[in-house]
Design an enzyme around this catalytic site. Structure first.
Site, PDB file in Angstrom:
ATOM      1  N   ARG A  66       0.841  -1.191   0.000  1.00  0.00           N
ATOM      2  CA  ARG A  66       0.000   0.000   0.000  1.00  0.00           C
ATOM      3  C   ARG A  66       0.883   1.251   0.000  1.00  0.00           C
ATOM      4  O   ARG A  66       2.009   1.236   0.465  1.00  0.00           O
ATOM      5  CB  ARG A  66      -0.928   0.024   1.223  1.00  0.00           C
ATOM      6  CG  ARG A  66      -2.104  -0.959   1.082  1.00  0.00           C
ATOM      7  CD  ARG A  66      -3.022  -0.929   2.272  1.00  0.00           C
ATOM      8  NE  ARG A  66      -2.383  -1.490   3.440  1.00  0.00           N
ATOM      9  CZ  ARG A  66      -1.818  -0.780   4.414  1.00  0.00           C
ATOM     10  NH1 ARG A  66      -1.846   0.550   4.392  1.00  0.00           N
ATOM     11  NH2 ARG A  66      -1.240  -1.375   5.432  1.00  0.00           N
ATOM     12  N   TYR A 194      -1.534  -3.621  -6.620  1.00  0.00           N
ATOM     13  CA  TYR A 194      -1.370  -4.293  -5.316  1.00  0.00           C
ATOM     14  C   TYR A 194      -2.712  -4.367  -4.561  1.00  0.00           C
ATOM     15  O   TYR A 194      -3.486  -3.412  -4.554  1.00  0.00           O
ATOM     16  CB  TYR A 194      -0.335  -3.559  -4.459  1.00  0.00           C
ATOM     17  CG  TYR A 194      -0.297  -4.133  -3.059  1.00  0.00           C
ATOM     18  CD1 TYR A 194       0.267  -5.393  -2.834  1.00  0.00           C
ATOM     19  CD2 TYR A 194      -0.903  -3.491  -1.987  1.00  0.00           C
ATOM     20  CE1 TYR A 194       0.242  -5.967  -1.577  1.00  0.00           C
ATOM     21  CE2 TYR A 194      -0.925  -4.057  -0.725  1.00  0.00           C
ATOM     22  CZ  TYR A 194      -0.353  -5.292  -0.523  1.00  0.00           C
ATOM     23  OH  TYR A 194      -0.400  -5.873   0.718  1.00  0.00           O
ATOM     24  N   LYS A 203      -9.628  -2.543   1.733  1.00  0.00           N
ATOM     25  CA  LYS A 203      -9.316  -1.400   2.599  1.00  0.00           C
ATOM     26  C   LYS A 203     -10.088  -0.144   2.169  1.00  0.00           C
ATOM     27  O   LYS A 203     -10.519   0.642   3.009  1.00  0.00           O
ATOM     28  CB  LYS A 203      -7.816  -1.119   2.580  1.00  0.00           C
ATOM     29  CG  LYS A 203      -6.944  -2.340   2.909  1.00  0.00           C
ATOM     30  CD  LYS A 203      -7.017  -2.771   4.343  1.00  0.00           C
ATOM     31  CE  LYS A 203      -5.943  -3.820   4.639  1.00  0.00           C
ATOM     32  NZ  LYS A 203      -5.947  -4.284   6.023  1.00  0.00           N
ATOM     33  N   HIS A 223     -10.600  -2.329  11.571  1.00  0.00           N
ATOM     34  CA  HIS A 223      -9.495  -3.153  11.048  1.00  0.00           C
ATOM     35  C   HIS A 223      -9.233  -4.274  12.055  1.00  0.00           C
ATOM     36  O   HIS A 223      -8.212  -4.291  12.737  1.00  0.00           O
ATOM     37  CB  HIS A 223      -8.270  -2.248  10.884  1.00  0.00           C
ATOM     38  CG  HIS A 223      -7.121  -2.863  10.157  1.00  0.00           C
ATOM     39  ND1 HIS A 223      -5.833  -2.402  10.261  1.00  0.00           N
ATOM     40  CD2 HIS A 223      -7.068  -3.905   9.304  1.00  0.00           C
ATOM     41  CE1 HIS A 223      -5.029  -3.121   9.505  1.00  0.00           C
ATOM     42  NE2 HIS A 223      -5.751  -4.056   8.923  1.00  0.00           N
ATOM     43  N   SER A 245      -1.326  -3.623  10.086  1.00  0.00           N
ATOM     44  CA  SER A 245      -0.984  -4.568   9.029  1.00  0.00           C
ATOM     45  C   SER A 245       0.326  -5.283   9.348  1.00  0.00           C
ATOM     46  O   SER A 245       1.290  -4.656   9.783  1.00  0.00           O
ATOM     47  CB  SER A 245      -0.861  -3.842   7.696  1.00  0.00           C
ATOM     48  OG  SER A 245      -2.139  -3.366   7.327  1.00  0.00           O
ATOM     49  N   CYS A 247       0.889  -7.405  11.739  1.00  0.00           N
ATOM     50  CA  CYS A 247       1.143  -7.517  13.180  1.00  0.00           C
ATOM     51  C   CYS A 247       0.371  -8.669  13.818  1.00  0.00           C
ATOM     52  O   CYS A 247       0.179  -8.690  15.031  1.00  0.00           O
ATOM     53  CB  CYS A 247       0.826  -6.214  13.884  1.00  0.00           C
ATOM     54  SG  CYS A 247       2.002  -4.912  13.458  1.00  0.00           S
ATOM     55  N   ASP A 274      -9.295  -9.731   8.993  1.00  0.00           N
ATOM     56  CA  ASP A 274      -8.797  -8.383   8.672  1.00  0.00           C
ATOM     57  C   ASP A 274      -9.801  -7.267   8.967  1.00  0.00           C
ATOM     58  O   ASP A 274      -9.402  -6.206   9.408  1.00  0.00           O
ATOM     59  CB  ASP A 274      -8.396  -8.339   7.192  1.00  0.00           C
ATOM     60  CG  ASP A 274      -7.540  -7.128   6.843  1.00  0.00           C
ATOM     61  OD1 ASP A 274      -6.630  -6.795   7.615  1.00  0.00           O
ATOM     62  OD2 ASP A 274      -7.797  -6.506   5.795  1.00  0.00           O
ATOM     63  N   ARG A 364       1.971 -12.280  -0.731  1.00  0.00           N
ATOM     64  CA  ARG A 364       0.642 -12.595  -0.206  1.00  0.00           C
ATOM     65  C   ARG A 364       0.044 -13.843  -0.842  1.00  0.00           C
ATOM     66  O   ARG A 364       0.418 -14.233  -1.948  1.00  0.00           O
ATOM     67  CB  ARG A 364      -0.310 -11.420  -0.502  1.00  0.00           C
ATOM     68  CG  ARG A 364       0.109 -10.092   0.134  1.00  0.00           C
ATOM     69  CD  ARG A 364      -0.409  -9.977   1.527  1.00  0.00           C
ATOM     70  NE  ARG A 364       0.078  -8.780   2.224  1.00  0.00           N
ATOM     71  CZ  ARG A 364      -0.511  -8.295   3.319  1.00  0.00           C
ATOM     72  NH1 ARG A 364      -1.597  -8.861   3.810  1.00  0.00           N
ATOM     73  NH2 ARG A 364       0.003  -7.244   3.935  1.00  0.00           N
TER      74      ARG A 364
HETATM   75  P1  GDP Z   1      -1.694  -9.376   9.639  1.00  0.00           P
HETATM   76  O1  GDP Z   1      -1.188  -8.642   8.439  1.00  0.00           O
HETATM   77  O2  GDP Z   1      -2.074  -8.432  10.757  1.00  0.00           O
HETATM   78  O3  GDP Z   1      -2.781 -10.337   9.306  1.00  0.00           O
HETATM   79  O4  GDP Z   1      -0.444 -10.220  10.240  1.00  0.00           O
HETATM   80  P2  GDP Z   1      -0.048 -11.770  10.090  1.00  0.00           P
HETATM   81  O5  GDP Z   1      -0.892 -12.649  10.942  1.00  0.00           O
HETATM   82  O6  GDP Z   1       0.028 -12.106   8.648  1.00  0.00           O
HETATM   83  O7  GDP Z   1       1.418 -11.761  10.723  1.00  0.00           O
HETATM   84  C1  GDP Z   1       2.410 -10.877  10.268  1.00  0.00           C
HETATM   85  C2  GDP Z   1       3.764 -11.336  10.755  1.00  0.00           C
HETATM   86  O8  GDP Z   1       3.778 -11.382  12.189  1.00  0.00           O
HETATM   87  C3  GDP Z   1       4.126 -12.746  10.294  1.00  0.00           C
HETATM   88  O9  GDP Z   1       5.496 -12.755   9.944  1.00  0.00           O
HETATM   89  C4  GDP Z   1       3.875 -13.598  11.500  1.00  0.00           C
HETATM   90  O10 GDP Z   1       4.680 -14.738  11.517  1.00  0.00           O
HETATM   91  C5  GDP Z   1       4.184 -12.660  12.658  1.00  0.00           C
HETATM   92  N1  GDP Z   1       3.394 -13.008  13.864  1.00  0.00           N
HETATM   93  C6  GDP Z   1       2.065 -13.228  13.943  1.00  0.00           C
HETATM   94  N2  GDP Z   1       1.681 -13.565  15.198  1.00  0.00           N
HETATM   95  C7  GDP Z   1       2.804 -13.548  15.948  1.00  0.00           C
HETATM   96  C8  GDP Z   1       3.080 -13.807  17.341  1.00  0.00           C
HETATM   97  O11 GDP Z   1       2.195 -14.131  18.139  1.00  0.00           O
HETATM   98  N3  GDP Z   1       4.385 -13.668  17.752  1.00  0.00           N
HETATM   99  C9  GDP Z   1       5.367 -13.296  16.881  1.00  0.00           C
HETATM  100  N4  GDP Z   1       6.600 -13.192  17.366  1.00  0.00           N
HETATM  101  N5  GDP Z   1       5.150 -13.070  15.569  1.00  0.00           N
HETATM  102  C10 GDP Z   1       3.893 -13.184  15.107  1.00  0.00           C
HETATM  103  P1  PGA Z   2      -2.981  -6.591   6.101  1.00  0.00           P
HETATM  104  O1  PGA Z   2      -3.569  -5.772   4.880  1.00  0.00           O
HETATM  105  O2  PGA Z   2      -1.492  -6.385   6.077  1.00  0.00           O
HETATM  106  O3  PGA Z   2      -3.646  -5.903   7.249  1.00  0.00           O
HETATM  107  O4  PGA Z   2      -3.334  -8.037   5.942  1.00  0.00           O
HETATM  108  C1  PGA Z   2      -3.439  -6.012   3.548  1.00  0.00           C
HETATM  109  C2  PGA Z   2      -2.944  -4.809   2.789  1.00  0.00           C
HETATM  110  O5  PGA Z   2      -1.832  -4.326   3.091  1.00  0.00           O
HETATM  111  O6  PGA Z   2      -3.648  -4.384   1.897  1.00  0.00           O
HETATM  112 MN    MN Z   3      -3.598 -10.416   7.397  1.00  0.00          MN
END
Ligand code: GDP
Ligand code: PGA
Ligand code: MN
Length: 577
Positions: A66, A194, A203, A223, A245, A247, A274, A364
């Protein structure tokens, strides 16, 4: 429907495509699109034996995330967009965008995509139509939304819909803008393919436009992931959690309980990973739906160990964007940890470990939610699920403990408003810089944050049975720079404490920032935490928080008199403790 037909005709006159295709969402339509993209190189087929029906897309190397600096909210009055958004006057925004769109679809097909965000029969759902010249966008929207004939029928019945116009243009970062016109329920996006910039249902519609719409209609567009926690007694509690994002939303939404919990009969159900739309029901509780139908998840770090549900989901019918590939054409990314090695990187070059990762850090997968083993049947429920707890969280290497509970709703809104997090690869720009990201909505709130916090506060009415609000931090680091908390499946331990708090069953220690788990109240059986970890994960650092609270006060002041007094009073009260 005249309003829709007129708009499609206007857009066609401006963009001058060689053909117009109305998408009905059928399998035949999808197969034809895929064939076309295989022929022109937009997609590559992956190993049919190991990953049936799956494809790889390599984006332009400058188009991988983004672009917050090029994203605008165009409201009549500048203050309505707030200091949290880039703003342009609507006439100026339209003029700028229409100049870019002028003739941009010559020689291309223009696709018209009617879609519904949320279950097709839900009163909480809202519809939109995206016009795009990208077949990749069509294929992704088909997975991420309820797209096609049923959505068109609902649009014709309701008469109103969000208009989204998208073109990949020249994919030139200097000719790229994502503009929102919330007062007209309209989005114009140019120059990027993207996900977050181009899949306009996500989003752009479900957060930026919907947050604006939700404010005037009395609901919340957030979110947040939504999950259900079923305990051994068979009771299920639903939790919504906002993390910025990359996290941990997708991971938490698909959590697999640690072995001891699994054996005892705990289950976690995925509703969404999400976005969460919620509104008060007749009983005063907040009811939530996931407006999406699929997952657009971060590939790196996804493994059988970290997220087995996500990995199981993406074994078939998945679109991978910007991952590496193995010699036998299987998708590959850092942290997949399945013993294979990549031969080609995300750019399509021979993999060379000295030249960076094989998969882009923001690579992704796009997959239907129905393929997720933990997908809850309740996700299709038109009424949504009742929310017992709301969780805010960020990526904070220091200061912020593993979990704390807000005193009441007003304090909880402050906890959300004060959220900070280190930036990630999900948006272009520096990674690892701490910034304020209230409720994980900094890039996504379609109006002034001060008004947004007032809207949140307004839910605290007589008769409301609001969820408890918590804050978590899975990313606290020790002096050695390593994460102190094991995270992933073990996060269930934290969720268990929250649900016990909701039921009035778990012990806590009161501190100025809220209630922390009392010693022994959060189940740590089976995990080894050293003294440093325990002190940092469960401790309250008075001096550190005083500095944090003065920075939070300065942040709230940036919004001037529009910032609700109740929130400033709450900040003052805690800062003085
Ligand atoms: P989203 O974009 O908020 O959905 O985030 P994701 O679930 O895809 O996670 C993003 C990154 O954070 C990935 O590299 C995960 O492996 C890492 N991650 C997710 N949950 C945890 C956790 O509980 N502990 C740690 N250390 N890393 C995490
Ligand atoms: P996410 O969002 O990282 O919260 O999964 C997707 C995006 O960047 O568009
Ligand atoms: Mn995600």
């Amino acid at each position: 429907m005249p309003a829709l037909n007129d708009w499609v005709a206007q857009v066609a006159a401006l963009t001058r495509p060689s053909a117009i295709q109305w998408c009905n969402g059928s399998d035949a339509e999808n197969e034809a699109l895929i064939a076309r993209m295989l022929a022109d190189g937009t997609l590559e087929k992956l190993n049919e034996q190991t990953h049936p029906g799956s494809y790889l897309h390599r984006s332009h190397p400058d188009d991988v995330a983004r672009v917050e600096h090029l994203t605008f909210v165009c409201t009549t009055h500048h203050e309505d967009a707030g200091p949290n958004n880039h703003w342009m006057a609507p006439e100026e925004g339209h003029a700028e965008m229409d100049a870019l769109f002028d003739g941009c679809m010559q020689g291309r097909t223009m696709y018209v995509i009617p879609y519904c965000m949320g279950p097709i029969d839900s009163p909480l759902s809202r519809c939109g139509v995206e016009i795009t010249d990208s077949p990749y966008v069509v294929a992704n929207m088909r997975i991420m939304t309820r797209m096609g004939a049923p959505a068109l029928a609902r649009i014709e019945r309701e008469g109103s819909f969000v208009k989204g116009l998208h073109s990949i243009g020249e994919l030139d970062p200097n000719r790229r803008f994502i503009m929102h016109f919330p007062e007209e329920l309209m989005i114009k996006s140019y120059g990027s393919g993207y996900g977050g910039n181009a899949l306009l249902g996500k989003k752009c519609h479900a957060l930026r436009i919907a947050s604006h719409q939700a404010r005037s209609e009395g609901w919340l567009a957030e979110h947040m992931l939504i999950l259900g926690i079923e305990n051994p007694q068979g009771e299920t509690h639903y939790v919504a959690a906002a993390f910025p994002s990359a996290c941990g939303k997708t991971n938490l939404a698909m959590l697999i309980p640690p072995e001891g919990y699994r054996n005892a009969g705990w289950k976690v159900w995925t509703i969404g990973d999400d976005i969460c739309w919620m509104r008060p029901g007749a009983d005063g509780r907040l009811y939530a739906i996931n407006p999406e139908a699929g997952f657009f998840g971060v590939a790196p770090g996804t493994s059988a160990k970290s997220n087995a549900n996500a990995l199981a989901s993406i074994q078939k019918n998945t679109i991978f964007t910007n991952v590496g590939v193995t010699a036998d054409n299987q998708p590959w990314w850092e942290g997949l940890d399945n013993g294979q090695t990549p031969v080609t990187d995300w750019r399509g070059n021979a993999y060379d470990a000295t030249k960076g990762p094989a998969a882009h850090p923001n690579s992704r997968f796009t997959v239907s939610a129905k393929q997720c083993p933990s997908y809850s049947p309740k996700a299709e429920d038109a009424q949504g699920v009742p929310i017992s707890a709301i969780v805010f969280g960020g990526r904070r290497a220091s200061l912020v403990p593993l979990v704390f509970e807000a005193r009441d709703w007003t304090h909880g809104v402050l906890v959300g408003a004060a959220m900070g997090s280190e930036t990630t690869a999900a948006a272009t720009g520096a990674v690892g810089v701490m910034r304020r990201d209230p409720m994980a909505m900094k890039p996504f709130c379609g109006y002034n944050f001060a008004d947004y916090f007032s809207h949140w506060l307004s839910f605290d009415t007589d008769g409301a049975k609001l969820p408890k609000i918590f804050h978590v931090n899975w990313f606290r680091k020790g002096d050695d720079g390593k994460f102190l908390w094991p995270g992933f499946g073990d996060n269930l331990r934290v969720l268990e404490w929250m649900i016990q708090r909701v039921k009035g069953e778990a012990a806590a220690v009161e501190t100025p920032i809220g209630a922390l788990p009392a010693e022994g109240a959060l189940n740590l059986e089976g995990i080894a935490l050293g003294d440093e970890a325990k002190a940092k994960l469960f401790g309250y650092d008075r001096a550190g928080w005083q500095a944090e609270f003065s920075s939070i006060g300065e942040y709230l002041d940036e919004y001037g008199p529009r910032m609700p007094q109740a929130l400033k009073d709450e900040q003052q009260r805690i800062a003085g403790m």
